[in-house]
Design a protein around this motif. Structure first.
Motif, PDB file in Angstrom:
ATOM      1  N   PRO A 108      -8.756 -29.202 -57.049  1.00 52.92           N
ATOM      2  CA  PRO A 108      -7.606 -29.119 -57.949  1.00 52.92           C
ATOM      3  C   PRO A 108      -6.424 -28.467 -57.234  1.00 52.92           C
ATOM      4  O   PRO A 108      -6.604 -27.525 -56.454  1.00 52.92           O
ATOM      5  N   GLY A 109      -5.237 -28.974 -57.484  1.00 46.95           N
ATOM      6  CA  GLY A 109      -4.039 -28.401 -56.881  1.00 46.95           C
ATOM      7  C   GLY A 109      -3.656 -28.988 -55.537  1.00 46.95           C
ATOM      8  O   GLY A 109      -2.660 -28.588 -54.947  1.00 46.95           O
ATOM      9  N   GLY A 157     -13.660 -28.323 -64.594  1.00 45.13           N
ATOM     10  CA  GLY A 157     -12.291 -28.519 -64.130  1.00 45.13           C
ATOM     11  C   GLY A 157     -11.946 -29.995 -64.061  1.00 45.13           C
ATOM     12  O   GLY A 157     -12.776 -30.856 -64.354  1.00 45.13           O
ATOM     13  N   THR A 158     -10.714 -30.273 -63.668  1.00 42.21           N
ATOM     14  CA  THR A 158     -10.255 -31.656 -63.506  1.00 42.21           C
ATOM     15  C   THR A 158      -9.956 -31.902 -62.037  1.00 42.21           C
ATOM     16  O   THR A 158      -9.220 -31.147 -61.409  1.00 42.21           O
ATOM     17  N   TYR A 159     -10.570 -32.938 -61.510  1.00 42.51           N
ATOM     18  CA  TYR A 159     -10.493 -33.223 -60.073  1.00 42.51           C
ATOM     19  C   TYR A 159      -9.900 -34.618 -59.875  1.00 42.51           C
ATOM     20  O   TYR A 159     -10.259 -35.551 -60.586  1.00 42.51           O
ATOM     21  N   GLU A 160      -9.025 -34.733 -58.907  1.00 43.76           N
ATOM     22  CA  GLU A 160      -8.449 -36.043 -58.617  1.00 43.76           C
ATOM     23  C   GLU A 160      -9.158 -36.680 -57.428  1.00 43.76           C
ATOM     24  O   GLU A 160      -9.557 -35.989 -56.486  1.00 43.76           O
ATOM     25  N   TYR A 161      -9.297 -37.999 -57.505  1.00 44.35           N
ATOM     26  CA  TYR A 161      -9.842 -38.728 -56.362  1.00 44.35           C
ATOM     27  C   TYR A 161      -8.872 -39.826 -55.954  1.00 44.35           C
ATOM     28  O   TYR A 161      -8.102 -40.327 -56.783  1.00 44.35           O
ATOM     29  N   ILE A 162      -8.914 -40.153 -54.689  1.00 45.87           N
ATOM     30  CA  ILE A 162      -8.056 -41.211 -54.165  1.00 45.87           C
ATOM     31  C   ILE A 162      -8.846 -42.073 -53.180  1.00 45.87           C
ATOM     32  O   ILE A 162      -9.926 -41.693 -52.735  1.00 45.87           O
ATOM     33  N   CYS A 163      -8.236 -43.218 -52.855  1.00 48.30           N
ATOM     34  CA  CYS A 163      -8.660 -43.969 -51.669  1.00 48.30           C
ATOM     35  C   CYS A 163      -7.648 -43.573 -50.607  1.00 48.30           C
ATOM     36  O   CYS A 163      -6.443 -43.724 -50.809  1.00 48.30           O
ATOM     37  N   SER A 164      -8.122 -43.061 -49.486  1.00 51.11           N
ATOM     38  CA  SER A 164      -7.188 -42.563 -48.472  1.00 51.11           C
ATOM     39  C   SER A 164      -6.902 -43.568 -47.368  1.00 51.11           C
ATOM     40  O   SER A 164      -6.321 -43.218 -46.344  1.00 51.11           O
ATOM     41  N   PHE A 165      -7.305 -44.821 -47.579  1.00 50.78           N
ATOM     42  CA  PHE A 165      -6.925 -45.883 -46.631  1.00 50.78           C
ATOM     43  C   PHE A 165      -5.392 -45.923 -46.619  1.00 50.78           C
ATOM     44  O   PHE A 165      -4.763 -45.780 -47.668  1.00 50.78           O
ATOM     45  N   MET A 172      -4.345 -46.188 -55.782  1.00 54.31           N
ATOM     46  CA  MET A 172      -5.788 -46.009 -55.966  1.00 54.31           C
ATOM     47  C   MET A 172      -6.128 -44.540 -56.180  1.00 54.31           C
ATOM     48  O   MET A 172      -6.422 -43.819 -55.230  1.00 54.31           O
ATOM     49  N   LYS A 173      -6.064 -44.125 -57.439  1.00 54.95           N
ATOM     50  CA  LYS A 173      -6.420 -42.748 -57.754  1.00 54.95           C
ATOM     51  C   LYS A 173      -6.939 -42.647 -59.176  1.00 54.95           C
ATOM     52  O   LYS A 173      -6.712 -43.538 -59.989  1.00 54.95           O
ATOM     53  N   GLY A 174      -7.613 -41.557 -59.448  1.00 51.23           N
ATOM     54  CA  GLY A 174      -8.151 -41.335 -60.769  1.00 51.23           C
ATOM     55  C   GLY A 174      -8.623 -39.907 -60.875  1.00 51.23           C
ATOM     56  O   GLY A 174      -8.418 -39.105 -59.959  1.00 51.23           O
ATOM     57  N   LYS A 175      -9.245 -39.574 -62.017  1.00 50.79           N
ATOM     58  CA  LYS A 175      -9.727 -38.194 -62.142  1.00 50.79           C
ATOM     59  C   LYS A 175     -11.131 -38.100 -62.693  1.00 50.79           C
ATOM     60  O   LYS A 175     -11.590 -38.952 -63.467  1.00 50.79           O
TER      61      LYS A 175
END
Ligand code: ZN
Length: 179
Positions: A108-109, A157-165, A172-175
């Motif tokens: 987070p952050g 907590g709330t966590y963000e995820y991405i595709c880092s290509f 391409m992201k979500g939580k």
């Protein structure tokens, strides 16, 4: 005389068909009945078992990425303090060099734009900088038809995820919300 020749020819022909048929049949029995169906049945059974053993809202997640540079799932809820198993599946057909996807879960952050730019340079390590403190978990980069699974445990907590290509993180992201 003519009749005998004809008869012989028919006999030989049918013998050829029989032996040919037998040969094919033998191959079929070895490959199909002993190996393939067992495997297929096992995987079908495993999938069935997983599906019925998994009530809604548990920590078994499927995240799909496609050829249009999208994650099909943008939000997950999981139980905090219990192990999460996430499978990233590329449901497209494009190769990992042109439309590669990974799953990178960030603390987070995290400044996602800043991280995304840094990650784009890490082309030898699945676009995840080595020992990056922001990264909680990640998969490898995959192409169409491939999948990769990763396990992690989260505090509430709330966590963000991405595709880092390179170039993907803005779309391409979500939580993942852990409760
Ligand atoms: Zn991607």
């Amino acid at each position: 005389m003519k009749k005998t020749t004809q008869f012989l020819a028919v006999l030989m022909l049918s013998a050829a068909i029989v032996s040919c048929g037998n040969k094919t049949k033998t191959i079929d029995t070895t490959t199909e009945t002993t190996e393939l169906p067992t495997e297929v049945m096992e995987s079908a059974h495993a999938q069935e078992g997983d599906a019925s053993a998994q009530p809604i809202g548990t920590n078994n997640l499927l995240l799909e990425g496609n050829d249009a540079m999208n994650f099909l799932q943008k939000e997950f809820k999981v139980k905090a303090g219990e192990e999460v198993t996430l499978t990233l599946k590329h449901v497209g057909t494009m190769g990992k060099n042109v439309m590669g996807h990974n799953f990178v879960l960030l603390k987070p952050g995290t400044d996602i734009s800043k991280f995304g730019l840094e990650a784009a340079k890490a082309n030898t390590t699945d676009y995840v900088p080595l020992n990056a403190p922001e990264v909680i978990a990640h998969t490898k980069v995959i192409g169409g038809g491939e999948q990769d699974t990763v396990k992690f445990t989260l505090e509430p907590g709330t966590y963000e995820y991405i595709c880092s290509f390179p170039g993907h993180y803005s779309l391409m992201k979500g939580k993942i919300i852990a409760e």
